[in-house]
Design a protein around this motif. Structure first.
Motif, PDB file in Angstrom:
ATOM      1  N   LYS A   5       0.794  -1.221   0.000  1.00 46.77           N
ATOM      2  CA  LYS A   5       0.000   0.000   0.000  1.00 46.77           C
ATOM      3  C   LYS A   5       0.826   1.271   0.000  1.00 46.77           C
ATOM      4  CE  LYS A   5      -3.906  -2.207   2.338  1.00 46.77           C
ATOM      5  NZ  LYS A   5      -4.831  -2.137   3.462  1.00 46.77           N
ATOM      6  N   TYR A  78     -16.710  -6.027 -15.829  1.00 43.60           N
ATOM      7  CA  TYR A  78     -17.043  -4.954 -14.901  1.00 43.60           C
ATOM      8  C   TYR A  78     -16.115  -3.763 -15.114  1.00 43.60           C
ATOM      9  CZ  TYR A  78     -13.242  -7.011 -12.039  1.00 43.60           C
ATOM     10  OH  TYR A  78     -12.040  -7.514 -11.589  1.00 43.60           O
ATOM     11  N   LEU A  80     -14.065  -0.256 -13.682  1.00 41.15           N
ATOM     12  CA  LEU A  80     -13.377   0.325 -12.536  1.00 41.15           C
ATOM     13  C   LEU A  80     -13.161   1.810 -12.786  1.00 41.15           C
ATOM     14  CD1 LEU A  80     -10.678  -2.433 -11.885  1.00 41.15           C
ATOM     15  CD2 LEU A  80     -12.741  -2.010 -10.547  1.00 41.15           C
ATOM     16  N   ASN A  97      -4.000 -10.162  -9.833  1.00 46.67           N
ATOM     17  CA  ASN A  97      -4.613  -9.483  -8.695  1.00 46.67           C
ATOM     18  C   ASN A  97      -4.499  -7.957  -8.793  1.00 46.67           C
ATOM     19  OD1 ASN A  97      -5.458 -11.825  -7.428  1.00 46.67           O
ATOM     20  ND2 ASN A  97      -3.566 -12.038  -6.252  1.00 46.67           N
ATOM     21  N   TYR A  98      -3.574  -7.496  -9.633  1.00 41.20           N
ATOM     22  CA  TYR A  98      -3.343  -6.059  -9.771  1.00 41.20           C
ATOM     23  C   TYR A  98      -3.150  -5.715 -11.245  1.00 41.20           C
ATOM     24  CZ  TYR A  98      -2.174  -6.771  -4.847  1.00 41.20           C
ATOM     25  OH  TYR A  98      -2.211  -7.141  -3.529  1.00 41.20           O
ATOM     26  N   TYR A 112      -3.141  -0.675  -9.354  1.00 41.35           N
ATOM     27  CA  TYR A 112      -4.443  -0.731  -8.697  1.00 41.35           C
ATOM     28  C   TYR A 112      -4.814  -2.178  -8.379  1.00 41.35           C
ATOM     29  CZ  TYR A 112      -4.937   3.907 -10.879  1.00 41.35           C
ATOM     30  OH  TYR A 112      -4.754   5.202 -11.293  1.00 41.35           O
ATOM     31  N   ASP A 113      -5.676  -2.327  -7.390  1.00 43.29           N
ATOM     32  CA  ASP A 113      -6.274  -3.632  -7.102  1.00 43.29           C
ATOM     33  C   ASP A 113      -7.295  -3.928  -8.202  1.00 43.29           C
ATOM     34  OD1 ASP A 113      -8.599  -5.315  -5.868  1.00 43.29           O
ATOM     35  OD2 ASP A 113      -6.912  -5.644  -4.511  1.00 43.29           O
ATOM     36  N   TYR A 115      -9.774  -5.908  -8.311  1.00 45.49           N
ATOM     37  CA  TYR A 115     -11.139  -6.175  -7.876  1.00 45.49           C
ATOM     38  C   TYR A 115     -11.852  -4.904  -7.414  1.00 45.49           C
ATOM     39  CZ  TYR A 115      -9.338 -10.927  -7.915  1.00 45.49           C
ATOM     40  OH  TYR A 115      -8.756 -12.113  -8.298  1.00 45.49           O
ATOM     41  N   SER A 116     -11.144  -4.084  -6.652  1.00 46.02           N
ATOM     42  CA  SER A 116     -11.769  -2.883  -6.092  1.00 46.02           C
ATOM     43  C   SER A 116     -11.384  -1.599  -6.811  1.00 46.02           C
ATOM     44  CB  SER A 116     -11.388  -2.748  -4.617  1.00 46.02           C
ATOM     45  OG  SER A 116      -9.984  -2.524  -4.478  1.00 46.02           O
ATOM     46  N   GLY A 117     -10.283  -1.640  -7.566  1.00 46.99           N
ATOM     47  CA  GLY A 117      -9.795  -0.433  -8.210  1.00 46.99           C
ATOM     48  C   GLY A 117      -9.029   0.479  -7.282  1.00 46.99           C
ATOM     49  N   LYS A 118      -8.742   0.019  -6.066  1.00 49.95           N
ATOM     50  CA  LYS A 118      -8.013   0.830  -5.086  1.00 49.95           C
ATOM     51  C   LYS A 118      -6.566   1.032  -5.515  1.00 49.95           C
ATOM     52  CE  LYS A 118      -6.734   0.960  -0.187  1.00 49.95           C
ATOM     53  NZ  LYS A 118      -6.796   0.241   1.106  1.00 49.95           N
ATOM     54  N   GLU A 119      -6.089   2.266  -5.380  1.00 51.14           N
ATOM     55  CA  GLU A 119      -4.700   2.572  -5.730  1.00 51.14           C
ATOM     56  C   GLU A 119      -3.751   1.955  -4.708  1.00 51.14           C
ATOM     57  OE1 GLU A 119      -1.856   6.518  -6.132  1.00 51.14           O
ATOM     58  OE2 GLU A 119      -3.982   6.660  -6.698  1.00 51.14           O
TER      59      GLU A 119
END
Length: 377
Positions: A5, A78, A80, A97-98, A112-113, A115-119
């Motif tokens: 992270k 889907y 993102l 996974n990324y 980014y993730d 699945y969630s698009g989290k940076e």
């Protein structure tokens, strides 16, 4: 340290914008969503894998197994959160996974993730916009090319620079060898270069093309490299000696993409008008898919000029199939022998970048900044 992270500070470098005069316009090559000067006389789990010590486990003596047809029974698509402007490049990590992506205005690329698009992580270092990116199979490295005439090799876990490889002109593409020991780059100066990652230096320069290098691909066995150029040809050459083995002719325009199949027996490539599948052993074209065949009678196209933008093979176990992207906002999957369309995916705007994973995922971005993930089942 929380390796997954960590986010670096904002880039300290300003973005350079290049102005094109009227006299130069006729000598520019349209590469996706930007122009560069033509140099041709022709017409034109990532954390889990990276924590493992030692060399990647690659069976050098075993030949790649033949790719078999695996039926696609279903898929999931889907969206993102993407970028404020058009997506320039994207690449999926080996464990799927990324992914990393950037817009056509970015001097940095972000992980980014999926699945969630989290940076998760940012890679700052280029002084001009990023053009392409790819991951090594052992998950340790990320390579990026830029208009600043460099290719940067990154530690894919912590986001630090490992090496900077300088070029004479704009670097358009890059690709790792399967054993992650070598890296190939294609440049605007018409030279395709092979780099030794351990020694951090150039190992070989291939200069037989008569146009800028637009795409390059390592064969699965690492013995040959295929390069595509603005001279409308693909060339297969020995990765150790640089000797030209075959010249693949048949494209009528600039060859935009080239990718080896997982068994190394075929190569898929495209210009704006046709997607071709080549037999590596004979150098013959096995199948051609004209973009005109995508036009439906009575249906008005979404763009004035319908064209193929890129092509590759489907991910992992579905690598038997061809992926071809058209600027009519549709991503197609074709059967490589019959040319039959198996399935298609729709986007909100034309797609100019796509990456296939090693299992079942694909990621692509469109001209409006949207990111799409497709999971084949």
């Amino acid at each position: 340290k929380d390796k997954g992270k960590k986010v670096a500070n904002k880039a300290p470098y300003p973005m350079r914008k290049t102005k094109v005069t009227t006299d130069e316009e006729n000598h520019m090559f349209q590469f996706g969503d930007f122009c560069i000067a033509m140099e041709s006389d022709l017409d034109d789990a990532i954390l889990q894998a990276a924590q493992e010590a030692g060399e990647p486990e690659v069976e050098k003596d075993d030949k790649p197994t033949c790719v078999v047809e695996k039926k696609i029974r279903n898929f999931q698509q889907y969206n993102l959160l993407g970028h404020p402007t058009r997506v320039k490049c994207t690449a999926i990590t080996p464990n799927e996974n990324y992914y990393v992506s950037c817009s056509h205005e970015d001097t940095a690329i972000v992980m980014y993730d999926i699945y969630s698009g989290k940076e998760m992580l940012s890679f700052f270092g280029h002084e001009d916009t990023v053009i392409s990116a790819c991951f090594s199979l052992d998950s340790k490295f990320l390579a990026t090319t830029s208009r600043d005439n460099t290719m940067i090799l990154w530690d894919a876990v912590i986001g630090q620079q490992f090496s900077v490889f300088d070029h004479e002109k704009v670097v358009l593409c890059c690709c790792f060898s399967r054993d992650s020991k070598f890296l190939v780059s294609g440049c605007q100066d018409k030279i395709c270069r092979k780099w030794d990652i351990r020694r951090r230096r150039e190992a070989l320069a291939y200069s037989e093309h008569e146009g800028i290098i637009v795409a390059a691909s390592f064969a699965p066995d690492g013995e040959t490299i295929c390069s595509a150029a603005a001279d409308k040809t693909l060339r297969i050459w020995n990765a150790m000696t640089g000797y030209t083995l075959k010249v693949l002719r048949g494209h009528k325009g600039i060859v935009l993409c080239c990718t080896y199949s997982q068994d190394g027996m075929s190569i898929v490539s495209n210009d704006e008008t046709v997607v071709k599948v080549w037999d590596v052993a004979t150098g013959e074209c096995k199948i051609s898919i004209e973009v005109a065949s995508m036009l439906h009678p009575g249906k008005r196209p979404l763009t004035k000029k319908v064209a193929w933008t890129l092509s590759t093979y489907a991910p992992g176990g579905y690598g038997f199939y061809i992926v071809a992207v058209c600027n009519d906002r549709i991503v197609h999957l074709f059967h490589p022998i019959t040319g039959e369309e198996i399935v298609s995916f729709h986007s909100r705007a034309p797609v100019y970048c796509l990456s296939s994973g090693l299992n079942c995922k694909m990621a692509f971005g469109d001209a409006c900044g949207n990111i799409y993930v497709v999971v084949l089942k």
